[in-house]
Motif scaffolding. Sequence first.
Motif, PDB file in Angstrom:
ATOM      1  N   MET A  26      14.465  98.127  79.170  1.00  0.00           N
ATOM      2  CA  MET A  26      13.921  96.853  80.011  1.00  0.00           C
ATOM      3  C   MET A  26      13.899  97.230  81.305  1.00  0.00           C
ATOM      4  O   MET A  26      14.686  97.917  82.032  1.00  0.00           O
ATOM      5  CB  MET A  26      14.972  95.727  79.742  1.00  0.00           C
ATOM      6  N   ARG A  27      12.914  96.737  81.971  1.00  0.00           N
ATOM      7  CA  ARG A  27      13.090  96.503  83.562  1.00  0.00           C
ATOM      8  C   ARG A  27      13.603  95.531  84.047  1.00  0.00           C
ATOM      9  O   ARG A  27      13.439  94.216  83.554  1.00  0.00           O
ATOM     10  CB  ARG A  27      11.431  96.668  84.294  1.00  0.00           C
ATOM     11  N   ARG A  32      15.289 100.064  85.970  1.00  0.00           N
ATOM     12  CA  ARG A  32      15.157 100.051  84.515  1.00  0.00           C
ATOM     13  C   ARG A  32      16.032 100.853  83.864  1.00  0.00           C
ATOM     14  O   ARG A  32      16.672 101.916  84.182  1.00  0.00           O
ATOM     15  CB  ARG A  32      13.575 100.384  84.289  1.00  0.00           C
ATOM     16  N   THR A  74      16.904 104.826  87.888  1.00  0.00           N
ATOM     17  CA  THR A  74      16.307 105.088  86.447  1.00  0.00           C
ATOM     18  C   THR A  74      17.350 105.812  85.561  1.00  0.00           C
ATOM     19  O   THR A  74      17.001 106.289  84.473  1.00  0.00           O
ATOM     20  CB  THR A  74      14.899 105.577  86.456  1.00  0.00           C
ATOM     21  N   ALA A 116      17.836  91.379  83.659  1.00  0.00           N
ATOM     22  CA  ALA A 116      17.185  91.591  82.410  1.00  0.00           C
ATOM     23  C   ALA A 116      18.480  91.119  81.266  1.00  0.00           C
ATOM     24  O   ALA A 116      18.150  91.186  80.074  1.00  0.00           O
ATOM     25  CB  ALA A 116      16.938  93.148  82.172  1.00  0.00           C
ATOM     26  N   ALA A 369      11.669  90.557  85.309  1.00  0.00           N
ATOM     27  CA  ALA A 369      12.062  91.642  84.334  1.00  0.00           C
ATOM     28  C   ALA A 369      11.045  91.643  83.234  1.00  0.00           C
ATOM     29  O   ALA A 369      10.251  90.834  83.149  1.00  0.00           O
ATOM     30  CB  ALA A 369      13.449  90.993  83.659  1.00  0.00           C
ATOM     31  N   VAL A 372      10.257  96.532  78.008  1.00  0.00           N
ATOM     32  CA  VAL A 372       9.078  97.455  77.880  1.00  0.00           C
ATOM     33  C   VAL A 372       8.804  98.126  76.574  1.00  0.00           C
ATOM     34  O   VAL A 372       7.914  98.442  76.243  1.00  0.00           O
ATOM     35  CB  VAL A 372       9.628  98.497  78.932  1.00  0.00           C
TER      36      VAL A 372
END
Length: 394
Positions: A26-27, A32, A74, A116, A369, A372
Amino acid sequence: MPAEAAAQVHGTRRRGSQIAIPCLFMRGGTSRGPFFDARLLPEDTGVRDTVLLAAMGSPDPRQIDGIGGAHPLTSKVGLVRPGTEPGVDVEWTFAQMQPGRDTVDTSSNCGNMLAAVLPFAIETGMVVPTADLTTARVLTRNTGMVAEITVATPAGPAGVRHVSYEGQARIDGVPGGAAPVEIGFLDTAGSVAGSLLPTGNTRDTVEVPGVGAVDVTLIDNGQPLVIVAAERMGATGYETPAEIDADNELKARVEALRLVCGEAMGLGDVTEKNYPKMTLVAPPRQGGTLSTRSLIPRVCHQSIGVLAAVTAATACVLEDSVARDVSADLSGTEVTVSVEHPSGEFTVTLGLDPDAPQQIARSALLRTARLVMAGDLLVPLSVWDPTTTQESTA
């Protein structure tokens, strides 16, 4: 416990020589990473951390053998479970990793990844939406911070409600629009350092080896920050992140200051810690309240962290703070602070106590959010086996 038995106990499954762990990638805001149901991971913290490092591919600067993105922004993980305390709907633990290091830091907050958490909880059935908007109280286990989060949960064709990721809300640092995630923070002061102003002062002068006397504001309203005038560090405060990352002399001065301030804030030796974050401030250039460049702590942020923005904004309303020196005028008990950063700006709304203007009653902001990817994340069976882990670290 053998790896195969662990797979059965934790609801994961074996896939050849690896274990498959259910995961949503997820972002959250401008960060993320993978999110897991914390109940599916090993209870032993050391084994869990070994699993997370393997999942991300650390330690390796490219994180080529995992799903990390070769950058601290990240290299983040969310561990979520239903709330276990009264008044808490969902709780989570934020894990920060560094590409080239073998450490898992769960001592600080991340307001971007927080965005998120409620979408993850709804996607996995921990929270069941019953209206077009769903609000839940989320506890960050790292620091005890509680936030009220609201997301859009419209009904689909069959009447089943789901998280909506489509919308027109925009945040700088993320392309396009998305559905808003509204976050209201409750009692964030002293999240890590114990109080809003760990030294009791809005301004301190510290002596830094090789730099001299430096005026700083040491503050924690959700994220421990050292706020210093960019000019005092030999910068303008308008550099690009790439320019700051390439300036080794500047980074050395900032790190020397960070080590001194960590001790002053009661955080001890912060050499191996991800906090305090360093915030270089300068007068605004784009119509905002102040300009910032944030180091996290040794790499320049492409924008600014959520709680770093809240804390920097808080410093702007405190008389005699370093941030106040360079910020635009602010007044009233409901203050909107526009924090400029390399990717744009971040708006924070602060509610001040009318009887004590130096105290922050609440803070609120908007993030977005997106889910992905959904599926299984695989790690070698050996990293799940405590015996193997103990032998490898002996």
